[in-house]
Design an enzyme around this catalytic site. Structure first.
Site, PDB file in Angstrom:
ATOM      1  N   GLY A  59     -42.874 -13.669   4.687  1.00  0.00           N
ATOM      2  CA  GLY A  59     -41.929 -12.640   5.120  1.00  0.00           C
ATOM      3  C   GLY A  59     -40.515 -13.165   5.247  1.00  0.00           C
ATOM      4  N   ALA A  60     -40.110 -14.059   4.346  1.00  0.00           N
ATOM      5  CA  ALA A  60     -38.800 -14.716   4.472  1.00  0.00           C
ATOM      6  C   ALA A  60     -37.686 -14.008   3.718  1.00  0.00           C
ATOM      7  CB  ALA A  60     -38.898 -16.164   3.993  1.00  0.00           C
ATOM      8  N   SER A  61     -37.947 -12.833   3.163  1.00  0.00           N
ATOM      9  CA  SER A  61     -36.912 -12.164   2.381  1.00  0.00           C
ATOM     10  C   SER A  61     -35.917 -11.397   3.242  1.00  0.00           C
ATOM     11  CB  SER A  61     -37.547 -11.203   1.363  1.00  0.00           C
ATOM     12  OG  SER A  61     -38.312 -10.213   2.017  1.00  0.00           O
ATOM     13  N   GLY A 112     -37.780 -13.817   9.534  1.00  0.00           N
ATOM     14  CA  GLY A 112     -38.185 -14.867   8.601  1.00  0.00           C
ATOM     15  C   GLY A 112     -37.006 -15.462   7.863  1.00  0.00           C
ATOM     16  N   ASP A 143     -48.211 -11.431  -2.226  1.00  0.00           N
ATOM     17  CA  ASP A 143     -48.841 -10.544  -1.256  1.00  0.00           C
ATOM     18  C   ASP A 143     -49.859 -11.411  -0.518  1.00  0.00           C
ATOM     19  OD1 ASP A 143     -50.449  -8.756   0.156  1.00  0.00           O
ATOM     20  OD2 ASP A 143     -50.412  -7.239  -1.424  1.00  0.00           O
ATOM     21  N   TYR A 189     -52.394  -1.686  15.735  1.00  0.00           N
ATOM     22  CA  TYR A 189     -51.316  -2.675  15.655  1.00  0.00           C
ATOM     23  C   TYR A 189     -51.536  -3.798  16.656  1.00  0.00           C
ATOM     24  CZ  TYR A 189     -46.695  -4.824  15.976  1.00  0.00           C
ATOM     25  OH  TYR A 189     -45.660  -5.731  15.998  1.00  0.00           O
ATOM     26  N   LYS A 207     -51.889  -7.901  15.976  1.00  0.00           N
ATOM     27  CA  LYS A 207     -50.966  -8.917  16.507  1.00  0.00           C
ATOM     28  C   LYS A 207     -51.703  -9.890  17.422  1.00  0.00           C
ATOM     29  CE  LYS A 207     -47.264  -9.362  15.695  1.00  0.00           C
ATOM     30  NZ  LYS A 207     -46.570 -10.009  14.550  1.00  0.00           N
TER      31      LYS A 207
END
Length: 277
Positions: A17-19, A23, A74, A168, A172
């Site tokens: 998730g670094a885009s 992240g 993904d 959710y 988590k």
């Protein structure tokens, strides 16, 4: 052998998730030290609803002083993760740090949560976190000061966090339970496993996907989480494991107590994040 330096220079970070968002902020902070960043995210083409791609993030990381490897992955696909790990090792020679940041959110009740959405959250949040870490383990075992850092809350069985959005919360808390287990499992190997969670809501693109439920002025910037992550990741892995850190507490340990600069609107009241008192 541990790294006594408070710098991530030369370290290789594998960040899901670094885009965009937190992240990317963690990646940019590490890049300032001269770190190598494997950008693991799905977005390779621009999305009108969510700004940022693996390629735009790579450009920013290199401009900040780091080296970037943009990988469209993904994390529900373990074969794709394995390929990304192999390419990271080929490019940078190792993996020192794994950041489990990728996450899907839907604050919906049981009746309002389609099973496809349930599968997405559990598949990315809990399963994806497990799969990424598992794939990176052989490389982490060879690293000098290996860290696993997961963006998840302190474990809780308080019904008020489950009632409004069971799916959710399960996803988590699953991430957090992974951290709890890994800290014990990898203790003898010297691989740190910790979690980090923000005290307040953070202003990210994901927040805006919630339909304006929280306005940015009630939030802090992602940089507060990035600076806290940097502080954790430069600590001795053998002496710093099994913690569920909050960003402001980490910074306080580093002597940083004035957090005004992290506020989107300094002086404005801040909303506490989910899962916290």
């Amino acid at each position: 052998m541990t790294d006594p330096s408070p710098s991530l220079a030369g370290k290789t970070l594998f960040i899901s998730g670094a885009s965009r968002g937190i992240g990317k902020a963690i990646a940019l902070r590490a890049a300032q030290d001269g770190a190598n960043i494997a950008i693991i995210a799905k977005t390779s083409d621009p999305n009108p609803k969510l700004p940022g791609t693996i390629h735009s993030a790579a450009t920013e990381i290199e401009a900040a002083g780091g080296k970037a490897l943009a990988l469209a992955v993904d994390i529900r696909d373990e074969a794709a993760i394995a390929d990304a790990v192999a390419r990271t090792l080929e490019t940078f020679g190792g993996i020192d740090i794994v950041i489990n940041n990728a996450s899907a959110i839907s604050l919906s009740t049981t009746a309002e949560t389609p099973m496809k959405r349930f599968d997405l959250m559990v598949g990315i949040n809990t399963r994806g976190t497990f799969a990424v870490t598992q794939a990176c383990l052989p490389a982490l075992r060879k690293a000098a000061n290996p860290h696993i850092l997961t963006l998840s809350p302190p474990p809780s069985l308080d019904p008020r966090w489950f009632g409004p959005h069971v799916a959710y919360t399960i996803s988590k808390m699953g991430m957090s339970l992974c951290v709890l287990g890994w800290a014990e499992e990898f203790r003898e190997a010297g691989i740190a496993a910790n979690a980090l969670w923000p005290r307040t809501v953070i202003d990210t693109a994901a927040l805006r996907m919630l339909g304006g439920a929280v306005k940015p002025e009630f939030c802090r910037k992602p940089e507060i989480v990035a600076d806290a992550a940097h502080a954790i990741l430069t600590r001795d892995a053998r002496a710093c494991t099994g913690h569920f850190f909050l960003d402001d507490e980490v910074l306080a340990e580093e002597g940083i107590t004035d957090l005004t600069a992290y506020a989107v609107s300094p002086g404005h009241p801040l909303l506490p994040d989910l899962f916290l008192e």
